[in-house]
Every structure is written in C-alpha cells, then in structure tokens.
Design a protein around this motif. Sequence first.
Motif, short mmCIF file in Angstrom:
data_model
loop_
_atom_site.label_atom_id
_atom_site.label_comp_id
_atom_site.label_asym_id
_atom_site.label_seq_id
_atom_site.Cartn_x
_atom_site.Cartn_y
_atom_site.Cartn_z
N ASP A 1 -12.03 17.25 5.04
CA ASP A 1 -12.24 18.10 6.21
C ASP A 1 -10.98 18.88 6.56
O ASP A 1 -11.04 20.08 6.85
CB ASP A 1 -12.68 17.27 7.42
N GLY A 2 -9.84 18.22 6.52
CA GLY A 2 -8.58 18.89 6.82
C GLY A 2 -8.26 19.97 5.80
O GLY A 2 -7.76 21.05 6.15
N LEU A 3 -8.55 19.69 4.56
CA LEU A 3 -8.32 20.70 3.52
C LEU A 3 -9.23 21.90 3.73
O LEU A 3 -8.81 23.05 3.63
CB LEU A 3 -8.52 20.08 2.13
N LEU A 4 -10.50 21.62 4.04
CA LEU A 4 -11.45 22.71 4.28
C LEU A 4 -11.03 23.55 5.48
O LEU A 4 -11.29 24.74 5.54
CB LEU A 4 -12.87 22.15 4.48
N ALA A 5 -10.34 22.90 6.44
CA ALA A 5 -9.82 23.63 7.62
C ALA A 5 -8.47 24.29 7.31
O ALA A 5 -7.84 24.86 8.21
CB ALA A 5 -9.70 22.67 8.80
N ARG A 6 -8.03 24.19 6.05
CA ARG A 6 -6.79 24.81 5.57
C ARG A 6 -5.55 24.30 6.30
O ARG A 6 -4.64 25.08 6.62
CB ARG A 6 -6.86 26.35 5.63
N LEU B 1 -18.98 16.37 -2.19
CA LEU B 1 -17.73 17.12 -1.96
C LEU B 1 -17.92 18.61 -2.21
O LEU B 1 -17.47 19.46 -1.44
CB LEU B 1 -16.62 16.55 -2.85
N LEU B 2 -18.59 18.94 -3.31
CA LEU B 2 -18.83 20.36 -3.65
C LEU B 2 -19.66 21.02 -2.56
O LEU B 2 -19.36 22.14 -2.11
CB LEU B 2 -19.54 20.48 -5.00
N GLN B 3 -20.69 20.30 -2.11
CA GLN B 3 -21.59 20.87 -1.11
C GLN B 3 -20.86 21.13 0.20
O GLN B 3 -21.06 22.18 0.83
CB GLN B 3 -22.74 19.89 -0.88
N ARG B 4 -20.01 20.18 0.60
CA ARG B 4 -19.25 20.37 1.84
C ARG B 4 -18.34 21.59 1.76
O ARG B 4 -17.97 22.17 2.78
CB ARG B 4 -18.45 19.11 2.17
N ALA B 5 -17.93 21.95 0.55
CA ALA B 5 -17.09 23.14 0.36
C ALA B 5 -17.93 24.39 0.09
O ALA B 5 -17.39 25.44 -0.28
CB ALA B 5 -16.11 22.91 -0.79
N ASP B 6 -19.24 24.26 0.28
CA ASP B 6 -20.16 25.40 0.03
C ASP B 6 -20.09 25.89 -1.41
O ASP B 6 -20.28 27.08 -1.68
CB ASP B 6 -19.86 26.57 0.97
N LEU B 7 -19.78 24.98 -2.33
CA LEU B 7 -19.77 25.36 -3.75
C LEU B 7 -21.17 25.18 -4.33
O LEU B 7 -21.93 24.30 -3.90
CB LEU B 7 -18.74 24.51 -4.51
N PRO B 8 -21.54 25.99 -5.32
CA PRO B 8 -22.91 25.92 -5.86
C PRO B 8 -23.12 24.65 -6.69
O PRO B 8 -22.26 24.26 -7.47
CB PRO B 8 -23.00 27.17 -6.74
N LEU B 9 -24.28 24.02 -6.49
CA LEU B 9 -24.59 22.80 -7.24
C LEU B 9 -25.50 23.09 -8.43
O LEU B 9 -25.62 22.28 -9.33
CB LEU B 9 -25.27 21.78 -6.32
N ASN B 10 -26.15 24.24 -8.42
CA ASN B 10 -27.14 24.52 -9.46
C ASN B 10 -26.78 25.75 -10.27
O ASN B 10 -26.32 26.74 -9.68
CB ASN B 10 -28.52 24.77 -8.82
N PRO B 11 -27.03 25.72 -11.56
CA PRO B 11 -26.81 26.93 -12.38
C PRO B 11 -27.80 28.02 -11.98
O PRO B 11 -28.79 27.75 -11.29
CB PRO B 11 -27.04 26.45 -13.80
N PRO B 12 -27.55 29.26 -12.41
CA PRO B 12 -28.46 30.36 -12.06
C PRO B 12 -29.88 30.04 -12.53
O PRO B 12 -30.06 29.55 -13.65
CB PRO B 12 -27.90 31.56 -12.84
N ALA B 13 -30.86 30.31 -11.68
CA ALA B 13 -32.25 29.96 -11.99
C ALA B 13 -32.72 30.58 -13.30
O ALA B 13 -33.50 29.99 -14.04
CB ALA B 13 -33.14 30.41 -10.83
N GLU B 14 -32.19 31.79 -13.58
CA GLU B 14 -32.70 32.50 -14.76
C GLU B 14 -32.10 32.00 -16.07
O GLU B 14 -32.51 32.42 -17.14
CB GLU B 14 -32.46 34.02 -14.61
N MET B 15 -31.10 31.10 -16.01
CA MET B 15 -30.46 30.63 -17.24
C MET B 15 -31.20 29.43 -17.82
O MET B 15 -31.14 28.32 -17.29
CB MET B 15 -29.01 30.22 -16.98
#
Lengths: 357, 357
Positions: A202-207, A293-307
């Motif tokens: 959380d602290g890291l995400l708050a920079r 952890l990825l989700q809390r940082a708003d990072l994508p969990l899934n590859p592009p649907a079209e791939m």
Amino acid sequence: MRELTLDLGERSYPIRIAPNLLSDNDWPSFIKGKQACVVTNETIAPLYLEAVLARLQGWQVSVVVLPDGESHKNLETLNTIFDQLLEDNHTRKTTLIALGGGVVGDMTGFAAACYQRGVPFIQLPTTLLSMVDSSVGGKTGVNHALGKNMIGAFYQPECVIIDTETLTTLPPREFSAGLAEVLKYGLIADVPFYDWLEANWDGLLARDPELLAEAILCSCENKARVVAEDEREGGRRAILNLGHTFGHAIETATGYGSWLHGEAVATGMLIAAKLSSDLGWIADAEVERLASLLQRADLPLNPPAEMAAEQFLSLMARDKKVLDGRLRLVLLKALGEAVVTDEVEQAKVIAAIEAVR
Amino acid sequence: MRELTLDLGERSYPIRIAPNLLSDNDWPSFIKGKQACVVTNETIAPLYLEAVLARLQGWQVSVVVLPDGESHKNLETLNTIFDQLLEDNHTRKTTLIALGGGVVGDMTGFAAACYQRGVPFIQLPTTLLSMVDSSVGGKTGVNHALGKNMIGAFYQPECVIIDTETLTTLPPREFSAGLAEVLKYGLIADVPFYDWLEANWDGLLARDPELLAEAILCSCENKARVVAEDEREGGRRAILNLGHTFGHAIETATGYGSWLHGEAVATGMLIAAKLSSDLGWIADAEVERLASLLQRADLPLNPPAEMAAEQFLSLMARDKKVLDGRLRLVLLKALGEAVVTDEVEQAKVIAAIEAVR
C-alpha cells in the motif's frame, strides 16, 4: 544517497539513488570529453530537460527529442539520433545521455554502442521500470516488426543516476508497470524482498519516497548480482526474463505500445507462475498471492482476448532463449528460485495460458 | 596453404589463404550451431553461392542476396538481413557467413554484432580489397548519408577464409582498388614489402597466383600486427587509415559507389604522400614513385574535378579521427613509418589537395 556498484571488471559502474540527483553537479563529471548529446522524448523533455541542460554548461551539447512510446523503438528512429550527432559533428569522444524511460535508455545505449563504433553513455532513468531494470545491465537495442529487442548490443553505461523525485510525475499505468519488474526480483531470487514488498504494498502504491528508494535499491542489487555473474546471458542471466517470453509475445502481437512492457510482463509472470504451480513446483496459493498483488496495482491479469494460445507459441518460437528449436521458459522451481527449462510439454504451456485467460 | 593468426586473446582467429578453399570441407567446422545464414550479393551469388551451399548440407541454411555496391551499405539494407533471420527463426546460436567483398563483409559483420545482441560470423572474402583489409580486424558497419562507416561495431569473426581462386573473376577496377590497400601496408610500415611490390608489380597486375597469395599473406600479417596492438583504435591502429580521411571525403561527396573505396584511398594516399613530402618528411621522388605504381594499376591520381578543397575540409571535419575539433591526419614521417598528427596547418592541406588535382 543510496549507491551500489555493478561489478564488471573494467566495465564496472556506479548506480546512485536519491531525490533531485538530476539537479546536482556530480553526474556530469562522468562526461570525459567536451561534447555531449542528450536523448529524451517529447513527454520527458518539458519536465526535466531544462534541469539537465543547466548542468551541462561548458560542454558542446546537442539534444534529440524522440517521439514517445515503444512503437518508435526501431531502426528508423535510431537513425534520427545518428543524424543529429553527425550534423553537429560529434566525434568518438562524445558522450550520449539517456534522459527518460526504458525506450529512451535502450535506444540511446544502442546508438552509443554503434556511433563511430562506440562512444560512452550515461543513464538518467525517469520511470520506475527503467530505474529497476532496463537502465542497469547493458542490454540495449531496438525492436523489429517480427520480434522485440531483436537488434541490439550488450553495452554498459558509465553510470546510472536515479533521481527518485522524477517518479512524482510518472503516470499511474507506467508506475504500476515498473512495480511488476520490482515484484519479479522477489519471485526469482529474493523471498525476503517479496515478503517486504507485500507488507509495504500500500505504501509503495502511494509512492512513499523512502519505501520506493528502498525497493529500487533492492531491485538494482538483485539485478547487479545476476548481471555480474553472466553479463552476456550465457546462462543464469536468463532468469531476469521471468514472464518476458509470454510478455514479448503479447507486445509483438498487439503492435508494441498498446500494452506497456511492464504490463505484458505482469501477465506473463502470472502465466509462468500458473505453469510452475501446475508442475507442482510452487503452491497454488502463490499464484493467487501474485494475482492479488498485480490486481492491487491495477496490472492486467489476462492476456488479450484475441490472442489464441497458438499465436503465443508461434511468437515465442522467435524468443532469444530458443535453442535448437526448443522453447526455453523461465519458471519458478520454488518461490525465490527461478530456473530455465526446455522440458515443459507444449500442452501444459497452452493449459497455463488458457487458465490465466 | 598459407595461414596466420590474428592474436586477440580469447577473440583470436585464423586467416587461411589458398586456392579453392571455398570448396573444401574445413571451414564449415567453424559453425558451432545447427543454423547458418549466407549473406552475399547479386554479383557474387551466381559465381560462388552454389559451392558454399554444397558445403552446408546438414545445417538449416538461409540465404540473403543483397544488391551490389557501396550505395546499399546502409541501415535499410542491413534490416533486410534481420528480416530474413527472423522470418526463418534463426536463434542466437546461428552463424552468419559473409560471402563477397568489403560491403558484404562489413554489413554481415555488423548484422552479426547486432542480431539478438551478437551471433558468430565467418568471413569468406572474394575481392582483393576485402582479403587484405576489410575482412581482417573486426571493423564492421554501414554508411550514413553524412559520413562513411559512421554506424558500426568492433566485432571479430570466427575465421577468415581467403580463396585466392575467386580473384580470377574479379573485374579489373575492383582488382586495382585492392592493390591500393596492398600498397598501403608497404607505405605505412613495411619498406621491404613495398620494394617487393614494386619489383613484382607487373606480375601482380597479371594476377600471378603465387605472387598474389604472397602479397595477401604479407598484407594480412601487417594488418594483424597493428590490430593485435590496438583492437579498438585507441591509437596506433589509425595508421591503417593512410589516405582514408581524404578518400572517405571523396566517397561521401560522390555519393558512395561511383568511386570504389580502394580508388578513393589511392588518390587519398597520393595526397597524404604529397603533404608528407611538402613537410619534408619523405623525398619528392617517393610521391612520384607512388604515383607511378598507382598509374600502372589504372588507379585514379586526381580527386573529382568538382570537389573544391573546402569541400574536402568540411567533410573531413566529420572524420572519426577528429578530436576536440582538430583534424587528425595519417601521414608518412618516413617511407614505411606512418604517424597520426593534428599539427598540420590547414593551408598546407589545401595546397596538397590542389597540387594533386
């Protein structure tokens, strides 16, 4: 100021980490000649170019402002750096200065490797990803339409100057993309760091500046240790590519730039973790922990649907780690213990991609 | 077979000289992996590609046929090599094979230096100039519109295989251009060789195979000695550029290709010799002696009529040897003793250019 040394014999160099380093008079002492060329991009130039140029009075200085983004990391854009250097009569004693993120650093380093067969360069990274990963270790290069980073050189900078204050202007997506590479070091080689990251997420995400400086130092230490052992990636250095084989496929398929490199690596690490747990090497709970952890940082969990999984496999066949036609993947034998293996059945790779999708 | 070694520690490699070497089964043993890519041009391919490919059964082989000529030695043509390598899924264990003259060798070597950050390559030179000069010593690169060989790398081959039989198909202009570089070694460092060349000039011009093999060996020995001392041209290696600063200006001014590199070097050496005699360093008679040898080989004695001395100076200001704004020239302190100097007055340089014109 935090400082460490990347130990590569006569090619060793310091990595310095502190707020407002761009504005001090120390780093220009790494310029040995009378000429310098600052390479930056149109996003970074309005923010930090003036501060850098103010430190370069007394040198003959040229400036190259590249267009922003991974889609411009190619031979054509590289040539605009050469154009400027030649127009301004830069000699082989000039020093190139990379002011920006990974794209600027990779291209400036490669331009330095090639200009007049090699001139010195300095890394001034301004994104979290370039601070913890791309500016350290000497991998330079450009993309080719058929594969990422396929054209380049191993070429080490004179120093890496990390001004943590520049992170205050970094857009949220870019910041998160950098955090993905930070997590990588924990996953591949440093469980205490991984635990620390989770505890301070959380602290890291708050920079928080102190937490960030510590995370950058620990990331650079981990990277420096691996690179010092294997500068030209004959072996162990490949573990730094956890998630990158899948990630590069995503970047190539989507045309460079719509996914940030760190975003593609995030999804790629999750696929690699899933595959590692399918093989019984790490607990299923570790895959969930990483996803959280990825989700809390708003990072994508899934590859592009079209791939489709087949597109992954065909793009990964061009990965630089492929040997004798066999795909080599970086996986986790245990948490904090990455290995390179070419013994995973294709069906299992496909299953992990499908499971994450 | 004549053989010598270029001694560069772990980067040392053999140079072999004999007729019909392309057709023997020895050189492919330098290919360590299972893939190879032969890079050649449209002139050489019909003559020797089949013989080379016949030796490469059992490997996965790609072929790149470049357009012929110095005007194509640029980043755009270089990229066509990368295209082919990536389309055919060449890994970082592939070996590139340069089959052709200096342009093919320089571009293939640079492609090898950059592809996936470095793969091995083999030199199979088919012109006199590439046999005695460009294939030996690891200078690779491409031209830029604003300067010759401005983008490149120091990157050594695995071996240099000189099939002297290929000289039988070399056009007269190209053959003479190579002789200019042969003369260079005598001028800069080897008076006995220079005397021997003069004594055997008619036989060499008639392409006597034994004389040619001996001249190639002696040229390579001279080059190997200088390169072993100073691989990255920090100092002494610059003497190999006798005549090249003037020559590169001619090549750049005339657009690459209308003058052959060796032709431009011939005229450049004559200007350098004239300047050396103007400075009282060598006898006037030596300038005449050189002019006579060049003339007997149908090499040009005069720069292009349309090139003013000022154009020479402005193009030479971008020479890679320029330091701190001072033009550095390779001149002859005595016959067989080249020096690099930045202490010649501009007026004297102009006078020598005008005198040769």
